[in-house]
Design a protein around this motif. Structure first.
Motif, short mmCIF file in Angstrom:
data_model
loop_
_atom_site.label_atom_id
_atom_site.label_comp_id
_atom_site.label_asym_id
_atom_site.label_seq_id
_atom_site.Cartn_x
_atom_site.Cartn_y
_atom_site.Cartn_z
N PRO A 1 -29.85 -28.15 -29.24
CA PRO A 1 -29.59 -28.13 -27.70
C PRO A 1 -29.29 -27.06 -27.12
O PRO A 1 -28.70 -26.24 -27.58
CB PRO A 1 -28.56 -29.22 -27.56
N PRO A 2 -29.96 -27.03 -25.95
CA PRO A 2 -29.62 -25.60 -25.19
C PRO A 2 -28.31 -25.31 -24.67
O PRO A 2 -27.24 -26.38 -24.46
CB PRO A 2 -30.67 -25.70 -23.71
N SER A 3 -27.73 -24.29 -24.67
CA SER A 3 -26.33 -24.20 -24.11
C SER A 3 -26.16 -23.94 -22.69
O SER A 3 -27.00 -24.25 -22.06
CB SER A 3 -25.76 -22.48 -24.77
N GLY A 4 -24.92 -24.29 -22.12
CA GLY A 4 -24.88 -24.41 -20.82
C GLY A 4 -24.96 -25.70 -20.06
O GLY A 4 -24.87 -25.74 -18.96
N HIS A 5 -25.23 -26.57 -21.11
CA HIS A 5 -25.44 -28.29 -20.55
C HIS A 5 -24.86 -28.99 -21.62
O HIS A 5 -24.55 -28.57 -22.56
CB HIS A 5 -26.66 -28.55 -20.48
N VAL A 6 -24.35 -30.20 -21.18
CA VAL A 6 -23.96 -31.27 -22.25
C VAL A 6 -25.14 -31.97 -22.85
O VAL A 6 -26.19 -32.11 -22.33
CB VAL A 6 -23.28 -32.40 -21.31
N ALA A 7 -25.05 -31.82 -24.18
CA ALA A 7 -26.07 -32.62 -25.11
C ALA A 7 -25.46 -33.67 -25.93
O ALA A 7 -24.83 -33.67 -26.70
CB ALA A 7 -26.79 -31.58 -26.18
N GLN A 8 -25.69 -34.89 -25.15
CA GLN A 8 -24.98 -36.11 -25.77
C GLN A 8 -26.43 -36.79 -26.80
O GLN A 8 -27.41 -37.26 -26.56
CB GLN A 8 -24.91 -37.37 -24.75
N ARG A 9 -25.82 -36.72 -28.04
CA ARG A 9 -26.54 -37.48 -29.09
C ARG A 9 -26.95 -38.89 -28.89
O ARG A 9 -25.98 -39.63 -29.10
CB ARG A 9 -25.98 -36.93 -30.49
N LEU A 10 -28.19 -39.37 -28.91
CA LEU A 10 -28.44 -40.59 -28.56
C LEU A 10 -28.95 -41.26 -30.09
O LEU A 10 -28.70 -42.52 -30.10
CB LEU A 10 -29.47 -40.90 -27.39
N ALA A 11 -29.69 -40.71 -30.66
CA ALA A 11 -30.13 -41.32 -31.88
C ALA A 11 -30.57 -40.28 -33.03
O ALA A 11 -31.03 -39.32 -32.47
CB ALA A 11 -31.15 -42.23 -31.61
N ASP A 12 -30.51 -40.68 -34.18
CA ASP A 12 -31.06 -39.97 -35.06
C ASP A 12 -32.66 -39.85 -35.22
O ASP A 12 -33.36 -40.60 -34.33
CB ASP A 12 -30.63 -40.39 -36.54
N ASN A 13 -33.26 -38.95 -35.89
CA ASN A 13 -34.76 -38.92 -35.61
C ASN A 13 -35.34 -38.75 -37.19
O ASN A 13 -35.78 -37.53 -37.58
CB ASN A 13 -35.25 -37.51 -34.82
N ARG A 14 -35.63 -39.67 -37.95
CA ARG A 14 -36.09 -39.56 -39.44
C ARG A 14 -37.80 -39.13 -39.34
O ARG A 14 -38.14 -40.13 -38.45
CB ARG A 14 -35.83 -40.96 -40.24
N ARG A 15 -38.03 -38.53 -40.34
CA ARG A 15 -39.48 -38.24 -40.33
C ARG A 15 -39.94 -38.68 -41.81
O ARG A 15 -39.25 -38.47 -42.68
CB ARG A 15 -39.62 -36.94 -40.11
N VAL A 16 -41.13 -39.42 -42.15
CA VAL A 16 -41.55 -40.07 -43.22
C VAL A 16 -42.94 -39.43 -43.31
O VAL A 16 -43.74 -39.34 -42.29
CB VAL A 16 -41.42 -41.49 -43.34
N VAL A 17 -43.47 -39.49 -44.50
CA VAL A 17 -44.71 -39.26 -44.87
C VAL A 17 -45.60 -40.38 -45.01
O VAL A 17 -45.22 -41.37 -45.49
CB VAL A 17 -45.00 -38.48 -46.03
N CYS A 18 -46.70 -40.43 -44.43
CA CYS A 18 -47.50 -41.79 -44.34
C CYS A 18 -48.92 -41.53 -44.06
O CYS A 18 -49.48 -40.53 -43.81
CB CYS A 18 -47.02 -42.67 -42.87
N ALA A 19 -49.83 -42.68 -44.24
CA ALA A 19 -51.03 -42.49 -44.29
C ALA A 19 -51.71 -43.93 -44.24
O ALA A 19 -50.87 -44.93 -44.33
CB ALA A 19 -51.80 -41.81 -45.57
N SER A 20 -52.94 -43.98 -44.02
CA SER A 20 -53.61 -45.39 -43.95
C SER A 20 -53.96 -46.00 -45.51
O SER A 20 -54.16 -45.20 -46.24
CB SER A 20 -54.59 -45.46 -43.19
#
Length: 308
Positions: free
Chosen positions: A149-168
């Motif tokens: 997150p950028p400095s000079g501002h408040v950065a409020q963490r709202l949720a995690d961000n999980r990334r998964v491998v996927c295909a059809s």
């Protein structure tokens, strides 16, 4: 630095985006706003705002002055509101910036409820996958998916961000199922520009997956659509593909492996936000805790393909 009426005038010009709008807010003529701005710049010996035929935007020193003045003006407004008893009422303009796909999937569906709860808020939602300058674009709050997150501002963490491998399933039926991240080198990978190589993790293991995207694109939404169409294998955020995993349009590949969890969804805003900003952030913090897209992932379900 003592605060004078020209400070408020300067901030109003940038906050509203035009001299005419600032004049309406301040109750004076546009000509008087222009005259006072010129006098203020002459007094400081610096040009604060660049004027073009299409828009106004701050110079670097103007942006810094605006950033310095914003918390002072906000604190004064909050102090007056506490005296008048109006501090708790979210109202007025609210300018929000957010990533395009995330906003479409997880912000837009909840805006009706937010506006019903806070009818005095005048909301503007700006969608961009670039990191906009909050001061230059007069953004009250930015929703960002970032590890830094950028400095000079408040950065409020709202949720995690999980990334998964996927295909059809169609792609995997035609090209086979990789048994290890290193086997992905023999498959068609899908990623937007700048998203390769991938780093995949599991307890006690870390692998970097190099390569090039089978289709070049600067759009993450296109990557998701290509994966759904059976073109290749993608590393996607659960907020992006959770519903497709839940309904079987996509399946997880190598389910023991995920992308690093350094990325998170943040609300970026000033240190002393207006009530409308606080109400917006609280509204979505409540809806993303826990993140609804996390419940769509079934680590041990039948939609998981791969050798752990």
């Amino acid at each position: 630095m003592p605060l004078d009426p020209d400070h408020e005038l300067f901030a109003a010009i940038l906050d509203t985006g035009s001299i005419a709008a600032a004049a309406r807010v301040l109750g004076i003529s546009p000509a008087m706003v222009s005259k006072r701005l010129a006098r203020f710049e002459a007094r400081l010996g610096a040009r604060l705002i660049e004027r073009t035929t299409r828009r106004l935007h701050p110079t670097p020193v103007g942006a810094q002055l605006h950033a310095d003045l914003a918390p002072i003006l906000s604190a004064l407004a909050a102090a007056e509101a506490r005296v008048t008893g109006a501090a708790a009422a979210p109202a007025g303009p609210l300018r929000i910036a957010a990533p395009t796909s995330f906003a479409r999937l997880h912000i837009a569906p909840h805006l009706g409820a937010f506006l019903h709860e806070h009818p005095a808020v005048d909301l503007e939602l700006l969608l961009s996958d670039s990191y906009v300058d909050l001061a230059a674009e007069r953004i009250d709050c930015a929703i960002r998916i970032t590890a830094d997150p950028p400095s000079g501002h408040v950065a409020q963490r709202l949720a995690d961000n999980r990334r998964v491998v996927c295909a059809s399933t169609a792609y995997l039926a035609e090209h086979g199922v990789p048994s290890h991240p290193r086997a992905l080198a023999d498959h068609r990978l899908l990623a937007a520009d700048g998203q390769l190589p991938w780093t995949l993790l599991r307890p006690g293991g870390r692998v970097q997956v190099a390569g090039r995207s089978h289709v070049r694109t600067n759009s993450s939404e296109v990557v998701r659509e290509l994966a759904l169409a059976g073109v290749g294998i993608a590393l996607r955020s659960l907020w992006d593909v959770g519903q497709a995993l839940a309904d079987g349009r996509l399946v997880r590949v190598l389910p023991a492996w995920e992308g690093p969890r350094d990325l998170a969804i943040h609300a970026i805003h000033a240190a002393d936000p207006r009530p409308a900003v606080t109400a917006f952030v609280d509204h979505f913090a409540a809806r993303w805790s826990p993140p609804p897209w996390e419940t769509l992932d079934s680590p041990s379900g039948s939609d998981q393909i791969g050798i752990n």
